[in-house]
Design a protein around this motif. Sequence first.
Motif, PDB file in Angstrom:
ATOM      1  N   PRO A  90       0.807  -1.216   0.000  1.00 50.25           N
ATOM      2  CA  PRO A  90       0.000   0.000   0.000  1.00 50.25           C
ATOM      3  C   PRO A  90       0.846   1.274   0.000  1.00 50.25           C
ATOM      4  CG  PRO A  90       0.034  -0.952   2.181  1.00 50.25           C
ATOM      5  CD  PRO A  90       0.752  -1.919   1.270  1.00 50.25           C
ATOM      6  N   LEU A  91       0.277   2.326  -0.588  1.00 54.32           N
ATOM      7  CA  LEU A  91       0.893   3.643  -0.495  1.00 54.32           C
ATOM      8  C   LEU A  91       0.639   4.175   0.913  1.00 54.32           C
ATOM      9  CD1 LEU A  91      -0.126   5.122  -3.953  1.00 54.32           C
ATOM     10  CD2 LEU A  91       2.008   4.027  -3.301  1.00 54.32           C
ATOM     11  N   LEU A  92       1.314   5.240   1.273  1.00 54.99           N
ATOM     12  CA  LEU A  92       1.235   5.750   2.643  1.00 54.99           C
ATOM     13  C   LEU A  92       0.340   6.981   2.754  1.00 54.99           C
ATOM     14  CD1 LEU A  92       5.027   5.325   3.397  1.00 54.99           C
ATOM     15  CD2 LEU A  92       3.152   3.777   4.008  1.00 54.99           C
ATOM     16  N   THR A  93      -0.458   7.249   1.739  1.00 53.54           N
ATOM     17  CA  THR A  93      -1.305   8.442   1.740  1.00 53.54           C
ATOM     18  C   THR A  93      -2.296   8.465   2.901  1.00 53.54           C
ATOM     19  OG1 THR A  93      -2.714   7.334   0.137  1.00 53.54           O
ATOM     20  CG2 THR A  93      -1.146   8.918  -0.727  1.00 53.54           C
ATOM     21  N   GLY A  94      -2.742   7.329   3.341  1.00 56.17           N
ATOM     22  CA  GLY A  94      -3.678   7.273   4.452  1.00 56.17           C
ATOM     23  C   GLY A  94      -3.069   7.668   5.794  1.00 56.17           C
ATOM     24  N   MET A  95      -1.751   7.662   5.849  1.00 57.13           N
ATOM     25  CA  MET A  95      -1.053   8.031   7.093  1.00 57.13           C
ATOM     26  C   MET A  95      -0.314   9.346   6.955  1.00 57.13           C
ATOM     27  SD  MET A  95       0.566   4.370   8.221  1.00 57.13           S
ATOM     28  CE  MET A  95       1.609   4.217   6.782  1.00 57.13           C
ATOM     29  N   SER A  96      -0.558  10.068   5.872  1.00 60.65           N
ATOM     30  CA  SER A  96       0.245  11.272   5.591  1.00 60.65           C
ATOM     31  C   SER A  96       0.097  12.329   6.668  1.00 60.65           C
ATOM     32  CB  SER A  96      -0.116  11.848   4.230  1.00 60.65           C
ATOM     33  OG  SER A  96      -1.452  12.264   4.209  1.00 60.65           O
TER      34      SER A  96
END
Length: 97
Positions: A90-96
């Motif tokens: 997964p990309l880390l956009t949800g934790m940005s």
Amino acid sequence: EWKKWNQSQRRALYEHHLKDKTRLGELNESVLPVVEKLLHSEESVSPCGLSFDDIILFCRLRYVTLVQGIHLGSKTRAYLENVSLKTDIPLLTGMSI
């Protein structure tokens, strides 16, 4: 040393660095546009398909998605999303932040 810090000390360090938008601007204006030129397509770096180059680039670009306010080009964004789906990483956009 980092392990000894409590949550407020860690947050203070993040906030200190997030206040300096100069580096973020430099990344947006000078580095990320070059990435668009490196990509052969929204699927891979090279015309031969996924390769070792994609492993290297994806692992580095993935961490860029951790920073709010980063403006990825459309080709770069699509590349990251496609490789993320193919690799199940997964990309880390949800934790940005």
